[in-house]
Design an enzyme around this catalytic site. Sequence first.
Site, PDB file in Angstrom:
ATOM      1  N   GLY A 122       8.836   4.418   4.783  1.00 47.48           N
ATOM      2  CA  GLY A 122       8.626   4.984   3.524  1.00 47.48           C
ATOM      3  C   GLY A 122       8.071   3.608   2.910  1.00 47.48           C
ATOM      4  O   GLY A 122       8.126   2.529   3.144  1.00 47.48           O
ATOM      5  N   CYS A 170      13.465  -3.816   4.815  1.00 46.34           N
ATOM      6  CA  CYS A 170      12.596  -3.387   3.827  1.00 46.34           C
ATOM      7  C   CYS A 170      11.234  -4.049   4.358  1.00 46.34           C
ATOM      8  O   CYS A 170      11.181  -5.056   4.738  1.00 46.34           O
ATOM      9  CB  CYS A 170      12.951  -3.933   2.468  1.00 46.34           C
ATOM     10  SG  CYS A 170      11.727  -3.514   1.072  1.00 46.34           S
ATOM     11  N   LEU A 171       9.916  -3.439   4.108  1.00 45.94           N
ATOM     12  CA  LEU A 171       8.748  -3.663   4.348  1.00 45.94           C
ATOM     13  C   LEU A 171       8.443  -4.930   3.458  1.00 45.94           C
ATOM     14  O   LEU A 171       7.576  -5.682   3.704  1.00 45.94           O
ATOM     15  CB  LEU A 171       7.623  -2.671   4.198  1.00 45.94           C
ATOM     16  CG  LEU A 171       7.665  -1.636   5.438  1.00 45.94           C
ATOM     17  CD1 LEU A 171       6.675  -0.487   4.782  1.00 45.94           C
ATOM     18  CD2 LEU A 171       7.577  -2.121   6.606  1.00 45.94           C
ATOM     19  N   GLN A 197       5.579  -1.740  -4.054  1.00 43.21           N
ATOM     20  CA  GLN A 197       5.345  -2.378  -3.183  1.00 43.21           C
ATOM     21  C   GLN A 197       3.712  -2.600  -2.872  1.00 43.21           C
ATOM     22  O   GLN A 197       3.422  -3.581  -2.148  1.00 43.21           O
ATOM     23  CB  GLN A 197       5.680  -1.691  -1.723  1.00 43.21           C
ATOM     24  CG  GLN A 197       7.353  -1.759  -1.868  1.00 43.21           C
ATOM     25  CD  GLN A 197       7.971  -1.122  -0.625  1.00 43.21           C
ATOM     26  OE1 GLN A 197       8.036  -0.002  -0.453  1.00 43.21           O
ATOM     27  NE2 GLN A 197       8.228  -1.921   0.265  1.00 43.21           N
ATOM     28  N   HIS A 221      16.378   4.488  -0.610  1.00 44.26           N
ATOM     29  CA  HIS A 221      15.634   3.197  -0.652  1.00 44.26           C
ATOM     30  C   HIS A 221      14.359   3.216  -1.517  1.00 44.26           C
ATOM     31  O   HIS A 221      14.295   2.364  -2.143  1.00 44.26           O
ATOM     32  CB  HIS A 221      15.514   2.782   0.724  1.00 44.26           C
ATOM     33  CG  HIS A 221      14.825   1.458   0.938  1.00 44.26           C
ATOM     34  ND1 HIS A 221      15.368   0.348   1.600  1.00 44.26           N
ATOM     35  CD2 HIS A 221      13.502   1.100   0.689  1.00 44.26           C
ATOM     36  CE1 HIS A 221      14.627  -0.671   1.636  1.00 44.26           C
ATOM     37  NE2 HIS A 221      13.467  -0.070   1.118  1.00 44.26           N
ATOM     38  N   GLU A 222      13.626   4.238  -1.166  1.00 47.25           N
ATOM     39  CA  GLU A 222      12.400   4.323  -2.051  1.00 47.25           C
ATOM     40  C   GLU A 222      12.440   4.450  -3.497  1.00 47.25           C
ATOM     41  O   GLU A 222      11.720   4.007  -4.448  1.00 47.25           O
ATOM     42  CB  GLU A 222      11.221   5.183  -1.310  1.00 47.25           C
ATOM     43  CG  GLU A 222      11.112   5.287   0.141  1.00 47.25           C
ATOM     44  CD  GLU A 222      10.668   3.622   0.386  1.00 47.25           C
ATOM     45  OE1 GLU A 222      10.126   2.848  -0.311  1.00 47.25           O
ATOM     46  OE2 GLU A 222      11.025   3.426   1.739  1.00 47.25           O
ATOM     47  N   HIS A 261      13.433   1.379  -5.038  1.00 45.28           N
ATOM     48  CA  HIS A 261      12.180   0.532  -5.519  1.00 45.28           C
ATOM     49  C   HIS A 261      11.497   0.903  -6.563  1.00 45.28           C
ATOM     50  O   HIS A 261      11.333  -0.046  -7.181  1.00 45.28           O
ATOM     51  CB  HIS A 261      11.243   0.632  -4.488  1.00 45.28           C
ATOM     52  CG  HIS A 261      11.173  -0.137  -3.147  1.00 45.28           C
ATOM     53  ND1 HIS A 261      11.307  -1.515  -3.258  1.00 45.28           N
ATOM     54  CD2 HIS A 261      11.588   0.085  -1.668  1.00 45.28           C
ATOM     55  CE1 HIS A 261      11.328  -1.895  -1.918  1.00 45.28           C
ATOM     56  NE2 HIS A 261      11.328  -0.862  -1.236  1.00 45.28           N
TER      57      HIS A 261
HETATM   58 NI    NI Z   1      11.585  -1.052   1.043  1.00 38.04          NI
END
Ligand code: NI
Length: 161
Positions: free
Chosen positions: A46, A89-90, A51, A131-132, A135
Site C-alpha cells: 500500500g 511502513c515504507l 508518501q 494504515h493508508e 497516512h
Molecule cells: Ni505507511
Amino acid sequence: MAVLPIRQVPDPILRQKSKQVRSLNGSIHKLISDMLETMHAAPGVGLAAPQVGVLLRVIVLGIPEQPDIVLINPKIVRKSGERLVNEGCLSLPGYIGQVKRAVSVTVKGRDQNGSEIRIKADELLAQALEHEINHINGILYFDELVGMDKPRKIEPEESRL
Ligand code: NI
C-alpha cells in the site's frame, strides 16, 4: 510512469492532512500510475499520496494475488472487531511495531474513473486500508503502538505499508 522517491520519517509532509480530490484530471491519473509503480517497486502492499510528497487523498493497495485497488477520497464507514498485528511502513524501513487494527472495515471512495466504490475488507487488506487512510490524515502507525511497544528493528524488506 515513474518510480518516485518515498518520503521518509521525519519528513514533515508525512504529518500533514491531505486535501480532497475535487476533479480527476491528467495530473491525478499520472499520480495514480506513478504511485502504483512506486508501490510495486518498493515492493509494498500500500502507498498513500503524501508518501510521494503530494497532499491529496489518494491511496493505492496491492495485496499479493489480488487486483490493485485505487481509492480517491477514501473514508472508513464501518469497522468491526479488533486484532493485534505487527506493522511496518515504507516511510520507516527496517522497523515494525504492534498495533491494534480492526478485523474488518468497510471503506467508501471513488476509483480512478470517478465511480463510487465501496469495499468490505478483512485481514491484510483491512489493515492496509486503515494504515493508508491514516497516512492521508498525517497519522503514522507508531503513533498507535500497543502498550509500551516501540518500533523494533527488522530486515528492511518487511516494511511493506
Ligand atoms: Ni505507511
